[in-house]
Design a protein around this motif. Structure first.
Motif, PDB file in Angstrom:
ATOM      1  N   UNK A 102      38.562 -13.116  56.246  1.00 46.31           N
ATOM      2  CA  UNK A 102      37.145 -12.807  56.024  1.00 46.31           C
ATOM      3  C   UNK A 102      36.427 -14.015  55.418  1.00 46.31           C
ATOM      4  N   UNK A 103      37.044 -14.641  54.409  1.00 44.58           N
ATOM      5  CA  UNK A 103      36.433 -15.810  53.787  1.00 44.58           C
ATOM      6  C   UNK A 103      36.296 -16.968  54.758  1.00 44.58           C
ATOM      7  N   UNK A 104      37.340 -17.222  55.554  1.00 44.53           N
ATOM      8  CA  UNK A 104      37.297 -18.333  56.507  1.00 44.53           C
ATOM      9  C   UNK A 104      36.230 -18.110  57.575  1.00 44.53           C
ATOM     10  N   UNK A 105      36.095 -16.868  58.051  1.00 40.84           N
ATOM     11  CA  UNK A 105      35.072 -16.574  59.060  1.00 40.84           C
ATOM     12  C   UNK A 105      33.664 -16.772  58.498  1.00 40.84           C
ATOM     13  N   UNK A 106      33.447 -16.320  57.271  1.00 40.68           N
ATOM     14  CA  UNK A 106      32.136 -16.493  56.650  1.00 40.68           C
ATOM     15  C   UNK A 106      31.780 -17.970  56.517  1.00 40.68           C
ATOM     16  N   UNK A 107      32.743 -18.760  56.042  1.00 38.18           N
ATOM     17  CA  UNK A 107      32.485 -20.193  55.839  1.00 38.18           C
ATOM     18  C   UNK A 107      32.269 -20.884  57.175  1.00 38.18           C
ATOM     19  N   UNK A 108      33.072 -20.530  58.171  1.00 37.06           N
ATOM     20  CA  UNK A 108      32.920 -21.162  59.496  1.00 37.06           C
ATOM     21  C   UNK A 108      31.569 -20.831  60.123  1.00 37.06           C
ATOM     22  N   UNK A 109      31.069 -19.637  59.837  1.00 40.67           N
ATOM     23  CA  UNK A 109      29.795 -19.220  60.432  1.00 40.67           C
ATOM     24  C   UNK A 109      28.581 -19.672  59.631  1.00 40.67           C
ATOM     25  N   UNK A 110      28.804 -20.495  58.596  1.00 44.55           N
ATOM     26  CA  UNK A 110      27.677 -21.099  57.903  1.00 44.55           C
ATOM     27  C   UNK A 110      27.416 -20.626  56.491  1.00 44.55           C
ATOM     28  N   UNK A 111      28.152 -19.653  56.000  1.00 45.14           N
ATOM     29  CA  UNK A 111      27.966 -19.208  54.622  1.00 45.14           C
ATOM     30  C   UNK A 111      28.485 -20.279  53.664  1.00 45.14           C
ATOM     31  N   UNK A 112      27.701 -20.677  52.665  1.00 44.14           N
ATOM     32  CA  UNK A 112      28.215 -21.649  51.686  1.00 44.14           C
ATOM     33  C   UNK A 112      29.519 -21.137  51.071  1.00 44.14           C
ATOM     34  N   UNK A 113      30.549 -21.968  50.994  1.00 41.32           N
ATOM     35  CA  UNK A 113      31.864 -21.494  50.515  1.00 41.32           C
ATOM     36  C   UNK A 113      31.824 -20.790  49.171  1.00 41.32           C
ATOM     37  N   UNK A 114      31.021 -21.310  48.229  1.00 46.05           N
ATOM     38  CA  UNK A 114      30.987 -20.669  46.906  1.00 46.05           C
ATOM     39  C   UNK A 114      30.371 -19.276  46.987  1.00 46.05           C
ATOM     40  N   UNK A 115      29.449 -19.066  47.938  1.00 42.16           N
ATOM     41  CA  UNK A 115      28.857 -17.740  48.105  1.00 42.16           C
ATOM     42  C   UNK A 115      29.800 -16.791  48.843  1.00 42.16           C
ATOM     43  N   UNK A 116      30.767 -17.352  49.563  1.00 41.83           N
ATOM     44  CA  UNK A 116      31.749 -16.516  50.258  1.00 41.83           C
ATOM     45  C   UNK A 116      32.766 -15.925  49.283  1.00 41.83           C
ATOM     46  N   UNK A 117      32.949 -16.591  48.133  1.00 41.92           N
ATOM     47  CA  UNK A 117      33.948 -16.125  47.169  1.00 41.92           C
ATOM     48  C   UNK A 117      33.668 -14.702  46.680  1.00 41.92           C
ATOM     49  N   UNK A 118      32.417 -14.375  46.249  1.00 41.47           N
ATOM     50  CA  UNK A 118      32.159 -12.992  45.829  1.00 41.47           C
ATOM     51  C   UNK A 118      32.437 -11.966  46.930  1.00 41.47           C
ATOM     52  N   UNK A 119      32.187 -12.344  48.186  1.00 46.07           N
ATOM     53  CA  UNK A 119      32.463 -11.431  49.296  1.00 46.07           C
ATOM     54  C   UNK A 119      33.971 -11.223  49.440  1.00 46.07           C
ATOM     55  N   UNK A 120      34.738 -12.285  49.276  1.00 49.13           N
ATOM     56  CA  UNK A 120      36.198 -12.176  49.336  1.00 49.13           C
ATOM     57  C   UNK A 120      36.698 -11.241  48.236  1.00 49.13           C
ATOM     58  N   UNK A 121      36.182 -11.440  47.020  1.00 51.92           N
ATOM     59  CA  UNK A 121      36.618 -10.602  45.899  1.00 51.92           C
ATOM     60  C   UNK A 121      36.200  -9.146  46.107  1.00 51.92           C
ATOM     61  N   UNK A 122      34.984  -8.941  46.611  1.00 51.66           N
ATOM     62  CA  UNK A 122      34.515  -7.572  46.867  1.00 51.66           C
ATOM     63  C   UNK A 122      35.354  -6.903  47.951  1.00 51.66           C
ATOM     64  N   UNK A 123      35.778  -7.678  48.939  1.00 48.34           N
ATOM     65  CA  UNK A 123      36.637  -7.130  49.996  1.00 48.34           C
ATOM     66  C   UNK A 123      37.960  -6.655  49.410  1.00 48.34           C
ATOM     67  N   UNK A 124      38.550  -7.466  48.539  1.00 43.69           N
ATOM     68  CA  UNK A 124      39.808  -7.070  47.904  1.00 43.69           C
ATOM     69  C   UNK A 124      39.659  -5.802  47.079  1.00 43.69           C
ATOM     70  N   UNK A 125      38.559  -5.716  46.318  1.00 42.20           N
ATOM     71  CA  UNK A 125      38.313  -4.510  45.510  1.00 42.20           C
ATOM     72  C   UNK A 125      38.160  -3.288  46.414  1.00 42.20           C
ATOM     73  N   UNK A 126      37.399  -3.436  47.507  1.00 44.78           N
ATOM     74  CA  UNK A 126      37.172  -2.314  48.426  1.00 44.78           C
ATOM     75  C   UNK A 126      38.476  -1.837  49.048  1.00 44.78           C
ATOM     76  N   UNK A 127      39.348  -2.762  49.417  1.00 40.62           N
ATOM     77  CA  UNK A 127      40.628  -2.373  50.012  1.00 40.62           C
ATOM     78  C   UNK A 127      41.505  -1.655  48.984  1.00 40.62           C
ATOM     79  N   UNK A 128      41.471  -2.111  47.735  1.00 45.17           N
ATOM     80  CA  UNK A 128      42.221  -1.438  46.682  1.00 45.17           C
ATOM     81  C   UNK A 128      41.695  -0.034  46.417  1.00 45.17           C
ATOM     82  N   UNK A 129      40.358   0.117  46.401  1.00 45.92           N
ATOM     83  CA  UNK A 129      39.756   1.441  46.196  1.00 45.92           C
ATOM     84  C   UNK A 129      40.107   2.364  47.352  1.00 45.92           C
ATOM     85  N   UNK A 130      40.125   1.834  48.570  1.00 48.64           N
ATOM     86  CA  UNK A 130      40.504   2.641  49.733  1.00 48.64           C
ATOM     87  C   UNK A 130      41.927   3.162  49.574  1.00 48.64           C
ATOM     88  N   UNK A 131      42.836   2.308  49.118  1.00 53.87           N
ATOM     89  CA  UNK A 131      44.209   2.747  48.861  1.00 53.87           C
ATOM     90  C   UNK A 131      44.239   3.919  47.886  1.00 53.87           C
TER      91      UNK A 131
END
Length: 342
Positions: A102-131
């Motif tokens: 998810x982070x690599x796709x965001x960065x490749x598609x133009x998202x500034x890498x530092x702004x992709x970090x919160x999305x990566x962390x939010x994705x991990x939290x969401x997957x944990x909550x789903x579990x």
């Protein structure tokens, strides 16, 4: 204010300061006591490899070995909370791969890498909550649920990446040069790990949430009867496991400079092994963040040491498993000895 009142205030302040020092001293002694066994094993293992192979003890090699343990260490830091309350998160390997993609796709598609970090962390939290939600709603053991989501998350990651490594990232960005490089001569990832260890050690041992986690692990029925929010605590614990795994994925993206959906295979078992080596039992009730990191470093030291000893790759798993058994047995023996002395 009279002299008597001044004297009373001074006495109260002295008593409070003395109580604070005693609590801090007790906490320090307990921390040293609980992690002593695994730290001794780690030290002996490093010495055992370094004596016949002095190059192993060079600063560069030790930093490289420590850096190699960062990703498993971060996963183990979150896993401690799940294990301490009798839950298991087997999905961390898949969570790691999916967050990395998810982070690599965001960065490749133009998202500034530092702004992709919160999305990566939010994705991990969401997957944990789903579990946690699936575990709760279906009334299934987290072991079974996360075994399924392990394959589910990894499959989603492979599908998003189309089964290929995601490259063409802006490697000259400060995210890759800083987070993927060194700070003050030490890999940046190790500084992040140190901060996570300090924060989560305090959370587990000094906060109400940590006390709830340990109480549920000690006796789930009694904890629920006493009014402890078991479901909410489970959601928070598995969300934390997802968060630390996503943190590992963000650091891996910075270091490798690419998103590989095949990374992280077997990491879940290594993270659990690191926790157990570090003194967090599957039976729950207690845990050690510092011990889990030491356990992960033991695994990294073993892997590095096998290279120096020129052990054939076919024997790597055998040697690693043997060291895990020895480490757990030694730590258990030291704990029993300490209890007898008390």
């Amino acid at each position: 204010m009279t002299e008597t009142e001044h004297a009373v205030d001074d006495a109260e302040r002295a008593r409070e300061q003395g109580g604070g020092r005693r609590r801090l001293g007790a906490f320090t002694r307990r921390l040293v006591r609980d992690e002593l066994g695994v730290l001794v094993v780690l030290g002996l293992l490093i010495a055992g490899i370094g004596i016949p192979y002095p190059d192993f003890l060079t600063g560069d090699n030790l930093l490289t070995t420590a850096h190699n343990s960062v990703y498993i260490s971060l996963m183990a830091c979150g896993m401690v909370f799940a294990l301490a309350m009798r839950e298991v998160d087997l999905s961390v390997g898949g969570t790691y791969a999916m967050c990395l993609v998810v982070g690599a796709l965001l960065v490749r598609d133009g998202t500034p890498p530092w702004l992709a970090v919160p999305v990566i962390l939010a994705t991990g939290i969401a997957l944990g909550v789903f579990n946690a939600l699936v575990t709760t709603l279906l009334a299934l053991p987290s072991f079974i649920v996360t075994l399924g989501t392990l394959m589910l998350y990894r499959g989603v990651g492979l599908a998003l990446a189309d089964g290929r490594q995601i490259t063409d990232l802006p490697l000259d960005d400060s995210f890759f040069t800083l987070a993927g490089g060194d700070a003050a001569g030490v890999p940046f990832a190790l500084w992040v790990l140190l901060a996570v260890v300090v924060v989560l050690t305090v959370v587990l041992t000094r906060t109400r949430y940590g006390a709830r986690v340990r109480a549920i692990g000690s006796n789930p029925d009694a904890a629920e009867f006493s009014g402890i929010p078991v479901v909410r605590t489970r959601v928070q614990a598995l969300a934390l496991s997802g968060l630390t795994t996503a943190c590992a994925a963000a650091l891996a993206l910075a270091f490798y400079g690419a998103g590989d959906p095949t990374l992280g295979q077997g990491y879940e078992l290594q993270a659990i092994a690191a926790c157990i080596i570090g003194g967090t039992p599957l039976a729950g009730g207690r845990g050690s963040v510092v011990g889990a990191v030491a356990g992960a470093m033991i695994l990294a030291v073993v892997a590095s040491g096998l290279v120096f000893f020129e052990v054939p790759i076919n024997w790597t798993s055998f040697a690693t498993g043997g060291v895990i058994l020895v480490a757990v047995a030694a730590d258990s023996a030291l704990r029993r000895t300490g209890r007898r002395r008390r």
